[in-house]
Design a protein around this motif. Structure first.
Motif, PDB file in Angstrom:
ATOM      1  N   MET A  70      14.469   1.999 -37.143  1.00 51.56           N
ATOM      2  CA  MET A  70      14.703   1.225 -35.967  1.00 51.56           C
ATOM      3  C   MET A  70      13.922  -0.093 -36.016  1.00 51.56           C
ATOM      4  O   MET A  70      14.471  -1.146 -35.671  1.00 51.56           O
ATOM      5  N   VAL A  71      12.679  -0.049 -36.420  1.00 48.80           N
ATOM      6  CA  VAL A  71      11.851  -1.251 -36.543  1.00 48.80           C
ATOM      7  C   VAL A  71      12.445  -2.160 -37.620  1.00 48.80           C
ATOM      8  O   VAL A  71      12.484  -3.380 -37.471  1.00 48.80           O
ATOM      9  N   PHE A  72      12.965  -1.544 -38.672  1.00 48.16           N
ATOM     10  CA  PHE A  72      13.553  -2.295 -39.770  1.00 48.16           C
ATOM     11  C   PHE A  72      14.768  -3.074 -39.284  1.00 48.16           C
ATOM     12  O   PHE A  72      14.940  -4.251 -39.622  1.00 48.16           O
ATOM     13  N   LYS A  73      15.619  -2.413 -38.472  1.00 50.54           N
ATOM     14  CA  LYS A  73      16.804  -3.085 -37.942  1.00 50.54           C
ATOM     15  C   LYS A  73      16.416  -4.223 -36.991  1.00 50.54           C
ATOM     16  O   LYS A  73      17.059  -5.278 -36.963  1.00 50.54           O
ATOM     17  N   ALA A  74      15.369  -4.040 -36.223  1.00 52.42           N
ATOM     18  CA  ALA A  74      14.905  -5.088 -35.298  1.00 52.42           C
ATOM     19  C   ALA A  74      14.385  -6.298 -36.070  1.00 52.42           C
ATOM     20  O   ALA A  74      14.672  -7.460 -35.717  1.00 52.42           O
ATOM     21  N   LEU A  75      13.648  -6.054 -37.142  1.00 50.76           N
ATOM     22  CA  LEU A  75      13.139  -7.148 -37.964  1.00 50.76           C
ATOM     23  C   LEU A  75      14.282  -7.901 -38.653  1.00 50.76           C
ATOM     24  O   LEU A  75      14.272  -9.137 -38.723  1.00 50.76           O
ATOM     25  N   ILE A  76      15.272  -7.141 -39.139  1.00 51.65           N
ATOM     26  CA  ILE A  76      16.422  -7.776 -39.795  1.00 51.65           C
ATOM     27  C   ILE A  76      17.199  -8.616 -38.786  1.00 51.65           C
ATOM     28  O   ILE A  76      17.641  -9.728 -39.087  1.00 51.65           O
ATOM     29  N   SER A  77      17.343  -8.130 -37.589  1.00 43.44           N
ATOM     30  CA  SER A  77      18.075  -8.905 -36.580  1.00 43.44           C
ATOM     31  C   SER A  77      17.301 -10.162 -36.173  1.00 43.44           C
ATOM     32  O   SER A  77      17.893 -11.220 -35.934  1.00 43.44           O
ATOM     33  N   ILE A  78      15.978 -10.094 -36.111  1.00 38.98           N
ATOM     34  CA  ILE A  78      15.166 -11.273 -35.799  1.00 38.98           C
ATOM     35  C   ILE A  78      15.335 -12.328 -36.900  1.00 38.98           C
ATOM     36  O   ILE A  78      15.528 -13.519 -36.616  1.00 38.98           O
ATOM     37  N   VAL A  79      15.292 -11.916 -38.154  1.00 40.11           N
ATOM     38  CA  VAL A  79      15.462 -12.834 -39.280  1.00 40.11           C
ATOM     39  C   VAL A  79      16.862 -13.429 -39.258  1.00 40.11           C
ATOM     40  O   VAL A  79      17.048 -14.627 -39.497  1.00 40.11           O
ATOM     41  N   PHE A  80      17.878 -12.626 -38.941  1.00 35.57           N
ATOM     42  CA  PHE A  80      19.252 -13.108 -38.890  1.00 35.57           C
ATOM     43  C   PHE A  80      19.417 -14.160 -37.786  1.00 35.57           C
ATOM     44  O   PHE A  80      20.047 -15.190 -37.987  1.00 35.57           O
ATOM     45  N   ILE A  81      18.815 -13.901 -36.627  1.00 35.08           N
ATOM     46  CA  ILE A  81      18.891 -14.863 -35.524  1.00 35.08           C
ATOM     47  C   ILE A  81      18.174 -16.167 -35.908  1.00 35.08           C
ATOM     48  O   ILE A  81      18.668 -17.279 -35.629  1.00 35.08           O
ATOM     49  N   ALA A  82      17.035 -16.058 -36.585  1.00 37.28           N
ATOM     50  CA  ALA A  82      16.305 -17.252 -37.039  1.00 37.28           C
ATOM     51  C   ALA A  82      17.161 -18.054 -38.026  1.00 37.28           C
ATOM     52  O   ALA A  82      17.202 -19.296 -37.960  1.00 37.28           O
ATOM     53  N   GLU A  83      17.850 -17.369 -38.927  1.00 34.67           N
ATOM     54  CA  GLU A  83      18.722 -18.064 -39.876  1.00 34.67           C
ATOM     55  C   GLU A  83      19.887 -18.740 -39.170  1.00 34.67           C
ATOM     56  O   GLU A  83      20.297 -19.843 -39.536  1.00 34.67           O
ATOM     57  N   LEU A  84      20.421 -18.088 -38.113  1.00 37.27           N
ATOM     58  CA  LEU A  84      21.496 -18.716 -37.338  1.00 37.27           C
ATOM     59  C   LEU A  84      21.003 -19.988 -36.639  1.00 37.27           C
ATOM     60  O   LEU A  84      21.709 -21.005 -36.604  1.00 37.27           O
ATOM     61  N   ILE A  85      19.793 -19.938 -36.087  1.00 36.15           N
ATOM     62  CA  ILE A  85      19.220 -21.115 -35.412  1.00 36.15           C
ATOM     63  C   ILE A  85      19.025 -22.261 -36.407  1.00 36.15           C
ATOM     64  O   ILE A  85      19.371 -23.415 -36.123  1.00 36.15           O
ATOM     65  N   ILE A  86      18.498 -21.938 -37.579  1.00 32.04           N
ATOM     66  CA  ILE A  86      18.289 -22.959 -38.610  1.00 32.04           C
ATOM     67  C   ILE A  86      19.612 -23.561 -39.052  1.00 32.04           C
ATOM     68  O   ILE A  86      19.762 -24.792 -39.178  1.00 32.04           O
ATOM     69  N   THR A  87      20.620 -22.715 -39.248  1.00 35.45           N
ATOM     70  CA  THR A  87      21.942 -23.185 -39.675  1.00 35.45           C
ATOM     71  C   THR A  87      22.551 -24.078 -38.612  1.00 35.45           C
ATOM     72  O   THR A  87      23.133 -25.125 -38.931  1.00 35.45           O
ATOM     73  N   PHE A  88      22.432 -23.679 -37.353  1.00 37.70           N
ATOM     74  CA  PHE A  88      22.957 -24.492 -36.259  1.00 37.70           C
ATOM     75  C   PHE A  88      22.274 -25.864 -36.214  1.00 37.70           C
ATOM     76  O   PHE A  88      22.937 -26.892 -36.044  1.00 37.70           O
TER      77      PHE A  88
END
Length: 123
Positions: A1-19
């Motif tokens: 569960m913690v692993f999925k939360a960390l992956i989602s945080i990194v994914f959101i950060a990558e989306l922000i950077i891409t935007f």
């Protein structure tokens, strides 16, 4: 569960950077388009300015040769004047030495020297 939360945080950060990158690229593209339009609209003015600059550089090129020739001539004149004054000074000095030697050998100088010696002894 913690692993999925960390992956989602990194994914959101990558989306922000891409935007952010995409929006900055779009802004930069708009600026390039405006600059291109400005250049296209003012091509005649730029051509006239380039022609004027070319003519000015040609005139500067011609004047540079004249200036260099004038500078060389003035340098030669200065050198000749200095050489002339040096030679005349040496000549004048050598003439003065010859005249001084002749003056020392003259009767007037010997008589004047005896007279000054006599006056000096009296005083």
């Amino acid at each position: 569960m913690v692993f999925k939360a960390l992956i989602s945080i990194v994914f959101i950060a990558e989306l922000i950077i891409t935007f952010a990158v995409i929006t900055n690229l779009i802004r930069f593209d708009k600026r390039i388009i405006k600059a291109n339009e400005y250049i296209e609209n003012n091509k005649a003015k730029f051509a006239a300015i380039a022609e004027l600059m070319r003519k000015v550089s040609e005139q500067i090129f011609e004047l540079t040769g004249l200036y260099i020739d004038r500078l060389k001539d003035s340098g030669k004149n200065i050198l000749l004047k200095n050489a002339e004054s040096l030679i005349s000074g040496i000549l004048f000095w050598s003439i003065n030495i010859k005249l001084a030697k002749k003056f020392k050998k003259s009767k007037f100088f010997k008589t004047a020297q005896k007279g000054f010696a006599l006056i000096q002894n009296v005083i």
